[in-house]
Design an enzyme around this catalytic site. Structure first.
Site, PDB file in Angstrom:
ATOM      1  N   THR A 157      26.923  -5.669 -10.994  1.00 19.34           N
ATOM      2  CA  THR A 157      25.777  -6.555 -11.226  1.00 19.34           C
ATOM      3  C   THR A 157      25.330  -6.641 -12.687  1.00 19.34           C
ATOM      4  OG1 THR A 157      24.275  -4.714 -10.786  1.00 19.34           O
ATOM      5  CG2 THR A 157      24.808  -6.165  -8.925  1.00 19.34           C
ATOM      6  N   HIS A 187      31.381   4.100 -13.193  1.00 12.11           N
ATOM      7  CA  HIS A 187      29.946   3.814 -13.080  1.00 12.11           C
ATOM      8  C   HIS A 187      29.537   3.984 -11.611  1.00 12.11           C
ATOM      9  CE1 HIS A 187      26.190   1.588 -12.861  1.00 12.11           C
ATOM     10  NE2 HIS A 187      26.091   1.752 -14.166  1.00 12.11           N
ATOM     11  N   GLU A 247      27.593   2.457  -9.641  1.00 11.04           N
ATOM     12  CA  GLU A 247      27.593   1.243  -8.817  1.00 11.04           C
ATOM     13  C   GLU A 247      29.016   0.906  -8.372  1.00 11.04           C
ATOM     14  OE1 GLU A 247      25.557  -2.240 -10.404  1.00 11.04           O
ATOM     15  OE2 GLU A 247      26.811  -3.536  -9.146  1.00 11.04           O
ATOM     16  N   ASN A 250      23.415  -2.034 -18.146  1.00  7.67           N
ATOM     17  CA  ASN A 250      22.827  -3.315 -18.552  1.00  7.67           C
ATOM     18  C   ASN A 250      22.221  -3.224 -19.953  1.00  7.67           C
ATOM     19  OD1 ASN A 250      19.638  -3.513 -18.386  1.00  7.67           O
ATOM     20  ND2 ASN A 250      20.310  -2.025 -16.851  1.00  7.67           N
ATOM     21  N   SER A 280      22.847   3.515 -19.365  1.00  8.39           N
ATOM     22  CA  SER A 280      22.392   2.313 -18.662  1.00  8.39           C
ATOM     23  C   SER A 280      23.310   1.141 -19.019  1.00  8.39           C
ATOM     24  CB  SER A 280      20.950   2.004 -19.075  1.00  8.39           C
ATOM     25  OG  SER A 280      20.597   0.704 -18.669  1.00  8.39           O
ATOM     26  N   CYS A 338      23.454 -10.008 -11.709  1.00 12.41           N
ATOM     27  CA  CYS A 338      22.137 -10.330 -11.163  1.00 12.41           C
ATOM     28  C   CYS A 338      21.288 -11.146 -12.140  1.00 12.41           C
ATOM     29  CB  CYS A 338      21.419  -9.048 -10.754  1.00 12.41           C
ATOM     30  SG  CYS A 338      20.817  -8.126 -12.164  1.00 12.41           S
TER      31      CYS A 338
HETATM   32  C1  2E6 Z   1      21.082  -0.576 -10.104  1.00 12.26           C
HETATM   33  C2  2E6 Z   1      22.028  -1.525 -10.300  1.00 12.26           C
HETATM   34  C3  2E6 Z   1      21.996  -2.212 -11.452  1.00 12.26           C
HETATM   35  O1  2E6 Z   1      23.657   1.384 -15.540  1.00 12.26           O
HETATM   36  P1  2E6 Z   1      22.930   0.246 -14.863  1.00 12.26           P
HETATM   37  O2  2E6 Z   1      22.553  -0.844 -15.789  1.00 12.26           O
HETATM   38  O3  2E6 Z   1      23.694  -0.238 -13.671  1.00 12.26           O
HETATM   39  O4  2E6 Z   1      21.628   0.877 -14.217  1.00 12.26           O
HETATM   40  P2  2E6 Z   1      20.127   1.004 -14.717  1.00 12.26           P
HETATM   41  O5  2E6 Z   1      19.505   2.023 -13.825  1.00 12.26           O
HETATM   42  O6  2E6 Z   1      20.011   1.191 -16.162  1.00 12.26           O
HETATM   43  O7  2E6 Z   1      19.534  -0.434 -14.407  1.00 12.26           O
HETATM   44  C4  2E6 Z   1      19.097  -0.873 -13.193  1.00 12.26           C
HETATM   45  C5  2E6 Z   1      20.152  -1.072 -12.192  1.00 12.26           C
HETATM   46  C6  2E6 Z   1      20.136  -0.343 -11.061  1.00 12.26           C
HETATM   47  N1  2E6 Z   1      21.074  -1.988 -12.376  1.00 12.26           N
HETATM   48 FE1  F3S Z   2      19.114  -4.901  -9.103  1.00 15.43          FE
HETATM   49 FE2  F3S Z   2      19.889  -6.264 -11.169  1.00 15.43          FE
HETATM   50 FE3  F3S Z   2      17.921  -4.648 -11.406  1.00 15.43          FE
HETATM   51  S1  F3S Z   2      21.165  -5.413  -9.587  1.00 15.43           S
HETATM   52  S2  F3S Z   2      18.345  -3.013  -9.966  1.00 15.43           S
HETATM   53  S3  F3S Z   2      17.961  -6.470 -10.120  1.00 15.43           S
HETATM   54  S4  F3S Z   2      19.477  -4.978 -12.932  1.00 15.43           S
END
Ligand code: 2E6
Ligand code: F3S
Length: 317
Positions: free
Chosen positions: A170, A129, A131, A230, A228, A200
């Site tokens: 996160t 991933h 991140e 999350n 994604s 988070c």
């Molecule tokens: C950045 C970090 C965490 O695949 P993931 O859930 O990490 O990413 P997105 O873009 O679907 O969700 C936001 C995000 C950005 N979450």
């Molecule tokens: Fe940040 Fe959590 Fe959104 S790590 S980009 S607040 S899903």
């Protein structure tokens, strides 16, 4: 024709988190400030709809910096980047904007601190991933050991078990991660933990929302893209909470009414990168076949917001 009744339990919070909102705004502001094209390293957030809209406005999505010309701005995605990426951009004298979510940057800072204080570091997350790639890339190769499962936590063999720390991705499942942490704690009671959870607030709240909805819904529909993390977790959490089925869909177009056969109560939520317009579209599609009553299931109120980088006022590089 009389439509059958359907109660839609709409989870709240759902959809955009503060980090996604900020990352999208960074691309939009960069397009306004510098004109098109603006390059974006990796999908700014993992959502097909968001990426498609920004592409139409003039964003060009690439996977690596060497695909960008040196004379156009480049934005780094919300998921974070290895340290080598801004270093390379500086070397090439590129104009870059870092849309890394501040809550991902917080994890980077933690890992750096543990490293400087001489600890062996475990990262709990999913291999490959972006991140995870970004967090691993904050430190020299091999400085962070990746753990994905309880079995990995059982097998982990640090040089000095009294000097270990963990950080996490996160967007993990809160429950799965708790099990992994318990396993590590049992083996390394002195393990250093984050001051504040690395999973988070948005991930936690959306999973809590799904649990509340799943207690009453037969089927859960999650708006979000397949890459994604999350959003994928939300569909998993629902299954584990006992819904008959949960489906992750990019938009209402992907809805198969066969999934809802015999159901009277359907849950709806959206991942942190999925825009609300997709939820509106899904409810409208459901209303074509059903007499829909929408009920809001609110488990938390979110007030978090993040400032845009000053770099958008002043050119960076
Ligand atoms: C950045 C970090 C965490 O695949 P993931 O859930 O990490 O990413 P997105 O873009 O679907 O969700 C936001 C995000 C950005 N979450
Ligand atoms: Fe940040 Fe959590 Fe959104 S790590 S980009 S607040 S899903």
């Amino acid at each position: 024709m009389i439509k059958p009744a359907l109660t839609v339990l709409l989870a709240s919070p759902r959809g955009f988190c503060a980090g996604v909102d900020r990352a999208i705004q960074i691309v939009e502001r960069a397009l306004e400030t510098y004109g098109a094209p603006v390059y974006v390293r990796h999908e700014i957030v993992h959502n097909r709809h968001v990426v498609g809209r920004l592409r139409a406005l003039g964003a060009v999505f690439v996977e690596e910096l060497d695909e960008c010309p040196p004379d156009r701005p480049v934005v780094f995605s919300a998921h974070g980047v290895p340290k080598a990426v801004p270093a390379e951009a500086r070397e090439r004298k590129m104009l870059f904007l870092d849309a890394t979510c501040p809550l991902v940057s917080k994890v980077h800072v933690e890992a750096q601190r543990h490293f400087e204080e001489g600890r062996e570091i475990v990262l709990i997350g999913h291999a490959g991933h972006p991140e995870v790639v970004g967090t691993l890339g904050q430190l020299p190769d091999g400085a962070i050991h990746l753990i994905e499962t309880v079995a990995d936590a059982r097998a982990y063999a640090p040089k000095d078990g009294d000097n270990v720390a963990y950080v996490t991705q996160t967007t993990l499942s809160v429950d799965d991660t708790a099990e992994i942490i318990e396993t590590l704690r049992a083996r390394f009671p002195g393990i250093a933990a984050p001051f504040k959870e690395d999973i988070c607030y948005a991930t936690t709240n959306r999973q809590d929302g799904v649990k509340a909805v799943a207690a009453r819904a037969e089927v859960l529909l999650v708006l979000g893209s397949a890459n994604s993390s999350n959003s994928v977790r939300l569909a998993e959490v629902a299954r584990r909470a006992g819904v008959r089925a949960s489906h992750l869909i990019d938009s209402a177009d992907a809805l198969d009414f066969a999934w809802l056969e015999g159901a009277r109560v359907v849950g709806v939520t959206a991942g942190a990168s999925a825009p609300e317009i997709l939820v509106d579209g899904l409810i409208a599609r459901l209303a074509e076949r059903y007499d829909v009553t929408v009920e809001h299931v609110e488990v938390a109120r979110e007030t978090v917001s993040f400032k845009l980088p000053r770099a958008l006022d002043v050119a960076v590089g």
